[in-house]
Motif scaffolding. Structure first.
Motif, PDB file in Angstrom:
ATOM      1  N   THR A  11       0.809  -1.224   0.000  1.00 16.13           N
ATOM      2  CA  THR A  11       0.000   0.000   0.000  1.00 16.13           C
ATOM      3  C   THR A  11       0.834   1.262   0.000  1.00 16.13           C
ATOM      4  N   THR A  45      -0.931  -4.526   3.375  1.00 13.43           N
ATOM      5  CA  THR A  45      -2.222  -4.853   3.974  1.00 13.43           C
ATOM      6  C   THR A  45      -2.572  -6.284   3.611  1.00 13.43           C
ATOM      7  N   THR A  46      -2.849  -7.102   4.625  1.00 13.60           N
ATOM      8  CA  THR A  46      -3.163  -8.504   4.400  1.00 13.60           C
ATOM      9  C   THR A  46      -4.591  -8.653   3.894  1.00 13.60           C
ATOM     10  N   ASN A 106      -7.314  -7.442   6.065  1.00 10.83           N
ATOM     11  CA  ASN A 106      -7.255  -5.997   6.344  1.00 10.83           C
ATOM     12  C   ASN A 106      -6.393  -5.658   7.555  1.00 10.83           C
ATOM     13  N   GLN A 107      -5.339  -6.401   7.771  1.00 11.75           N
ATOM     14  CA  GLN A 107      -4.352  -6.036   8.777  1.00 11.75           C
ATOM     15  C   GLN A 107      -3.227  -5.250   8.098  1.00 11.75           C
ATOM     16  N   LYS A 108      -2.878  -4.126   8.694  1.00 13.19           N
ATOM     17  CA  LYS A 108      -1.795  -3.302   8.148  1.00 13.19           C
ATOM     18  C   LYS A 108      -0.492  -3.673   8.836  1.00 13.19           C
TER      19      LYS A 108
END
Length: 439
Positions: free
Chosen positions: A292, A302-303, A306-308
């Protein structure tokens, strides 16, 4: 009331020339006689700071010390006169108090100017090995003395005198205004330069979004640093020590942040070799995620849930980088197991029909369907088909489901692992355990 109006009118008449003038009185022209006389014989206020700095540069330590002693005497004289006026001001009243307040303000400004020129001399003397501890302490003590407090009218006269002085309030206000306008102008210039750099980078084929963002951001920061230095000079400060301090701070920070500099170097290499770009899905440092953002120090991903995650660039560059979406097409690998009793040809025909009828699969290269392995419980048939990279998982999921539905319709089973256990008896009797064996 009439006196108050008269005072206000006089103040306005005093402020108008300074407000609409240049804001800074030009330095007095250096007469030829001043340029040839020794610096120690010149009064400090006959020269501006930059002239003093230039004139004192070629002098030896002893010559600079002589200048410092002469100007220290000038400072002591001015400070003594100021102290006498302040002493008289403590008991003065009426017009005498007003006159003394005006004289005090002028002497205070004069004392500060002498101390400012003397500070340039002391800095040069210290650089050439001289001891300035006592003189520097005296200058600091004299200039830090609190002014006397008089009546409101006396305070107003002091304020007006300071406001209209050459280095007073109006000049300070104009300098602050010019500094703010300079920062605004450089901020606009930084935005324009970043935009122009981004457009220029777009003209080069193969330039990544990361490189574009890096060059645009770097150019904007350089312009803003230059603007900050120019703005500081607008305030009347000498930017030479500021630039030297920035250089020294850079050296100290570089030694203290060696790990960060390693990430910085890795970021430069990533930008140059472009193993991935913003928007690509990569596997790096044990993480599979979508890129990102990237700075010179870290890469933000970002996985799928939705984990950054922020990964140091050193960890990215020093490991294996897999760019999953780096190419426009990708092969979909599937394996289907059938039982040994099922018809292999029928199973392969079902798989072939599902693959060729799917709208997202490619006909070129042609799909590959072959028997890959005779397993312990099943005959494994592999299927290799190409699709656009964004459609990879959709093809995998939908084809797997359709093949299972086709197998069910044709009574083809998908076996699960199983074992056959054979028990042999000797003479029709169950085997006996050896003596001492556990049952």
């Amino acid at each position: 009331m009439n006196i108050f109006r008269a005072v206000m009118l006089a103040c306005l008449l005093a402020l108008v020339p300074a407000a609409f003038g240049q804001g800074e009185a030009p330095p007095p022209a250096v007469q030829p006689v001043l340029a040839t006389r020794p610096l120690a014989e010149l009064p400090p206020l006959s020269l501006d700071n930059e002239t003093v700095r230039i004139r004192i540069r070629p002098l030896t330590k002893d010559e600079v010390a002589a200048v410092a002693e002469a100007w220290m005497a000038e400072l002591r004289t001015t400070a003594s006169t100021l102290a006498d006026v302040q002493t008289q001001l403590l008991t003065a009243t009426g017009e005498v108090q007003t006159r003394l307040a005006l004289e005090e303000t002028n002497l205070t400004l004069q004392r500060n100017r002498v101390a400012e020129r003397l500070g340039v001399v002391l800095a040069s003397l210290q650089a050439k090995g001289g001891d300035i501890k006592d003189m520097e302490a005296y200058v600091k003590a004299v200039t830090a003395s609190a002014p006397t407090v008089g009546s409101p009218s006396a305070l107003w006269i002091k304020f007006r005198t300071w406001l209209t002085a050459d280095d007073g309030g109006i000049r300070l206000g104009l300098n602050i205004f010019k500094a703010l306008m300079t920062l605004l102008a450089f901020w606009i210039a930084a935005r324009l330069v970043a935009f122009a750099v981004g457009k220029a980078v777009n003209r080069f084929k193969g330039a990544s979004q990361l490189l574009k963002s890096f060059l645009a951001g770097l150019s904007a920061k350089i312009v803003m640093i230059i603007g900050f230095v120019v703005a500081v000079s607008m305030l009347g400060f000498n930017i030479g020590p500021l630039v030297a301090a920035i250089g020294a701070a850079g050296l100290v920070i570089g030694l203290a942040l060696q790990g960060t500099l390693s990430n910085f170097a890795s970021g430069i290499l990533i930008l140059l070799y472009r193993p991935f770009d913003v928007g690509d899905v990569i596997t790096a440092a044990g993480v599979t995620a979508k890129v990102t953002n990237m700075t010179l120090v870290s890469t933000a991903v970002t996985t799928g849930d939705n984990q950054k995650i922020t990964i140091p660039n050193n960890a990215v560059w020093n490991g294996v980088i897999t760019n999953i979406t780096g190419n426009p097409t990708r092969r979909v690998d599937m394996t289907f197991g059938i039982s040994y009793s099922d018809d292999i040809g029928k199973a392969m025909s079902i798989i072939q029909e599902v693959i060729t009828s799917h709208p997202l699969t490619h006909k070129d290269p042609a799909p590959v369907i072959q028997v890959a392995k005779l397993g312990e419980s099943s005959v494994d048939i592999i299927c290799r088909v190409w699709a656009n990279t964004p459609d990879h998982w959709m093809v995998f999921w939908e084809c797997t489901r359709r093949v299972k539905e086709g197998f069910d319709a044709q009574d083809i089973t998908i076996p699960f692992p199983q074992r056959d256990l054979h028990v042999y008896h000797h003479g029709g009797e169950a085997p006996r355990l050896a003596p001492g064996a556990a049952g």
